[in-house]
Design a protein around this motif. Structure first.
Motif, mmCIF file in Angstrom:
data_model
loop_
_atom_site.group_PDB
_atom_site.id
_atom_site.type_symbol
_atom_site.label_atom_id
_atom_site.label_comp_id
_atom_site.label_asym_id
_atom_site.label_seq_id
_atom_site.Cartn_x
_atom_site.Cartn_y
_atom_site.Cartn_z
ATOM 1 N N GLU A 105 -91.918 3.176 31.253
ATOM 2 C CA GLU A 105 -90.504 3.384 31.550
ATOM 3 C C GLU A 105 -89.890 4.471 30.657
ATOM 4 O O GLU A 105 -88.959 5.156 31.083
ATOM 5 C CB GLU A 105 -89.736 2.066 31.401
ATOM 6 C CG GLU A 105 -90.016 1.058 32.491
ATOM 7 C CD GLU A 105 -89.517 1.500 33.864
ATOM 8 O OE1 GLU A 105 -88.776 2.492 33.952
ATOM 9 O OE2 GLU A 105 -89.880 0.852 34.862
ATOM 10 N N GLN A 108 -90.483 7.587 32.399
ATOM 11 C CA GLN A 108 -89.576 7.712 33.544
ATOM 12 C C GLN A 108 -88.153 8.024 33.095
ATOM 13 O O GLN A 108 -87.414 8.739 33.780
ATOM 14 C CB GLN A 108 -89.604 6.427 34.381
ATOM 15 C CG GLN A 108 -90.943 6.110 35.007
ATOM 16 C CD GLN A 108 -91.476 7.241 35.864
ATOM 17 O OE1 GLN A 108 -90.712 7.892 36.588
ATOM 18 N NE2 GLN A 108 -92.770 7.490 35.791
ATOM 19 N N SER A 112 -86.005 11.211 34.180
ATOM 20 C CA SER A 112 -84.727 11.015 34.872
ATOM 21 C C SER A 112 -83.708 12.071 34.485
ATOM 22 O O SER A 112 -82.913 12.506 35.335
ATOM 23 C CB SER A 112 -84.182 9.615 34.588
ATOM 24 O OG SER A 112 -83.676 9.504 33.271
ATOM 25 N N TRP A 302 -84.748 5.601 37.885
ATOM 26 C CA TRP A 302 -84.870 4.859 36.640
ATOM 27 C C TRP A 302 -83.583 4.115 36.307
ATOM 28 O O TRP A 302 -83.622 2.951 35.868
ATOM 29 C CB TRP A 302 -85.217 5.822 35.490
ATOM 30 C CG TRP A 302 -85.319 5.114 34.178
ATOM 31 C CD1 TRP A 302 -86.416 4.493 33.655
ATOM 32 C CD2 TRP A 302 -84.258 4.905 33.239
ATOM 33 N NE1 TRP A 302 -86.112 3.920 32.439
ATOM 34 C CE2 TRP A 302 -84.788 4.160 32.153
ATOM 35 C CE3 TRP A 302 -82.911 5.278 33.196
ATOM 36 C CZ2 TRP A 302 -84.025 3.784 31.055
ATOM 37 C CZ3 TRP A 302 -82.149 4.905 32.097
ATOM 38 C CH2 TRP A 302 -82.699 4.169 31.050
#
Length: 454
Positions: A105, A108, A112, A302
Motif C-alpha cells: 500500500e 500505491q 497515487s 488508493w
C-alpha cells in the motif's frame, strides 16, 4: 456442482445481437443444453491465454451457458479474491501479513500522487462551490508537493525507483497496454450515474411509512453523518461509492458474531448459535456484493481503499460498543444503513437500466447467485421470504437488481432482530422446512403436536 469456466472470443465490443447469436450457437442449433464436460473441453482447446481477445463463459449446473463480463478491473484482481487464486489459503502471521500489506500500500500511496489519481477523481466529481474549488486547489498543491518530495527522495536513493501501475495480465494485450475493448467497457462503467437527491426522496417516502424505525438521536446523527460523507466524497462515482458502502456494510455482522462468541466464551449465554449462522450468511452475502464492486473497478484508487478500510475498523468497534450496551441499538443502526443501501441501489438501477442491461454479469455474481450450493443464500432469507428465491443473473442489470433485493432482506432481518421477532421467525422456519411425516395409520402423540404439524 459449481459453475464451470470456459473461454470464448471477446464479443463485448460487438453489438448485443451478435453476442446473443454467439450464445445461441454455443448452446446448439435448437437451444438444447450442452453436456458440461464435453463443452468445457471443446472451448478450452481454443484458448490462447489471457490478453488474446478471449473471455469467459459460464456453464451453470443445469447446463445452460451464461455470458460473463470479460475483464476484472479490481485492484485485487488475481490475488486475495474469492474464486480467484488462493482459495482457502492459511494467512501468514499478524506482523508478516501487516508488513507485506504496508509495503504494497505504501507503493500505491506513492503512485497515487506521483501519477495523480486525484485528478481523475476531480474530473468525475468537479467542485461546484467556492469552498469546494478552494479545497480542490489546496489539494492539488499538496499532491504536487508530495510528488516533488517523492521524486527527490528517489533521486537520493532513500526510496526505491517507482514505475506506473502495470495493467493486469487479464486486461492487457501483448504490448502490456489496455486494448480498446477493455477501455470501452471501463468507459461504459464510468458512464453510470447516481442522483443523490433522488435517493433521498426515496428515503423520505420510506420515512413516512409506518415501518420506519425510530432511532435514538445519537444513532440517527451517526447515520446522517455517514450518508452525508458518502454523498460528498462519491458524487459522480457510484461504483466507488458502492464499494465503500459494501466494505463498511460487512462490519456489523463481524461485530455481532464477535459479541456472540464472547458471551459464549464467558459462559454467560449460549442461545445465539442460530443467530451466528444467520449473521454469517448475511456477511457472506455482503462479501459477494463487495467483490462484485471490486471486479467493476470500485477499489482502484488508493484514497478510496484508505478511507473505506479505516472507516470499516471504526465502524466495527462502534457496533461492538452499541451491541454491548444494547443489541437493539446495534440492530437499529444496521437497519438504517441497510435501508439507505436499498434506496441507493433501487435508484441506481432505475437511472441506468438500459446501460446495465447492455453488459453481462461479473464472474463472482454468477458464482454466488447460480452455483450449485445455495445453502448460505437460502439462510439469508429468514423473515418470511420464500427460501427458494432464485434470481436471474443474465446481465449487470440483474446483478444490481439482485443486490437491491438482498439489501431488503437485510433490512427485514435487522428489524426482526431489533424487536426480537427473529425468535418466532426461526421457530416458524423450522416447522415449515421439515413437516413431520407419520407412518401409515399412526396418530400424533398429542393434540398439541397435531396442531403444530398442521
Amino acid at each position: 456442482m459449481s459453475l464451470r469456466t470456459a473461454r470464448r472470443p471477446s464479443t463485448l465490443a460487438q453489438p448485443r445481437r451478435t453476442r446473443q447469436a454467439l450464445l445461441v450457437l454455443l448452446q446448439g442449433q435448437k437451444g438444447e443444453k450442452l453436456p458440461t464436460e464435453s463443452y468445457k473441453s471443446h472451448l478450452l482447446s481454443s484458448q490462447d491465454g489471457p490478453g488474446h481477445g478471449e473471455c469467459d463463459v459460464f456453464i451453470a449446473p443445469d447446463g445452460n451457458v451464461r455470458e460473463v463480463l470479460c475483464y476484472d478491473y479490481g485492484f485485487r484482481s488475481g490475488f486475495g479474491r474469492l474464486y480467484q487464486g488462493g482459495d482457502g489459503e492459511i494467512p501468514k502471521g499478524f506482523f508478516a501479513l501487516g508488513w507485506e500489506n504496508y509495503r504494497k500500500e505504501f507503493k500505491q500511496l506513492r503512485r497515487s500522487f506521483r501519477y495523480n489519481e486525484y485528478s481523475d477523481i476531480r474530473n468525475l466529481n468537479p467542485p461546484t462551490t467556492f469552498l469546494g474549488r478552494l479545497s480542490a486547489s489546496a489539494g492539488k498543491k499538496v499532491v504536487g508537493g508530495l510528488a516533488a518530495l517523492d521524486r527527490q527522495l528517489e533521486d537520493w536513493s532513500v526510496l526505491p525507483r517507482l514505475t506506473p501501475q502495470p495493467v493486469p495480465a487479464d486486461i492487457a494485450g501483448e504490448d502490456g497496454e489496455m486494448h480498446n475493448d477493455r477501455q470501452e467497457i471501463r468507459s461504459r462503467l464510468r458512464d453510470l450515474q447516481l442522483d443523490d437527491e433522488l435517493v433521498w426522496k426515496r428515503e423520505e417516502a420510506r420515512e413516512a411509512s409506518p415501518e420506519w424505525v425510530k432511532a435514538p438521536w445519537f444513532i440517527q446523527a451517526f447515520y446522517i453523518l455517514l450518508c452525508w460523507g458518502l454523498d460528498k466524497l462519491y458524487a459522480g462515482r457510484p461504483l466507488q461509492r458502492f464499494w465503500f458502502l459494501e466494505t463498511v456494510a460487512r462490519m456489523p455482522y463481524f461485530s455481532y458474531i464477535s459479541m456472540l462468541h464472547l458471551y459464549e466464551s464467558l459462559g454467560w449465554w449460549r442461545a445465539g448459535a442460530e443467530l451466528r449462522r444467520i449473521h454469517f450468511a448475511e456477511e457472506w452475502n455482503e462479501l459477494h456484493h463487495l467483490q462484485i464492486m471490486e471486479s467493476l473497478g470500485g477499489d482502484q484508487y488508493w484514497v478510496d481503499r484508505f478511507l473505506a478500510q479505516h472507516a470499516a475498523v471504526f465502524y466495527y468497534w462502534t457496533v461492538v460498543l452499541f451491541f454491548a450496551i444494547s443489541p437493539s441499538w446495534a440492530y437499529t443502526f444496521s437497519e438504517l444503513v441497510e435501508g439507505h443501501a436499498t434506496d441507493t441501489y433501487d435508484e441506481f438501477v432505475a437511472q441506468n437500466a438500459d446501460k446495465l442491461k447492455a453488459l453481462p454479469p461479473p464472474r463472482v455474481a454468477l458464482e454466488y447467485y447460480m452455483a450449485g450450493d445455495l445453502y448460505l443464500f437460502d439462510e439469508l432469507q429468514t423473515t418470511g421470504t420464500d427460501p427458494k428465491r432464485r434470481p436471474s443473473c443474465n446481465s449487470l442489470y440483474d446483478v444490481f437488481r439482485n443486490i437491491a433485493d438482498d439489501e431488503r432482506e437485510h433490512v427485514k432481518t435487522m428489524t426482526a432482530c431489533r424487536d426480537y421477532s427473529i425468535v418466532d421467525d426461526l421457530a416458524r422456519k423450522k416447522l415449515t422446512s421439515k413437516e413431520p411425516t407419520l407412518p401409515k395409520g399412526a396418530t400424533p402423540v398429542s393434540s398439541t403436536t397435531a396442531s403444530l404439524v398442521k
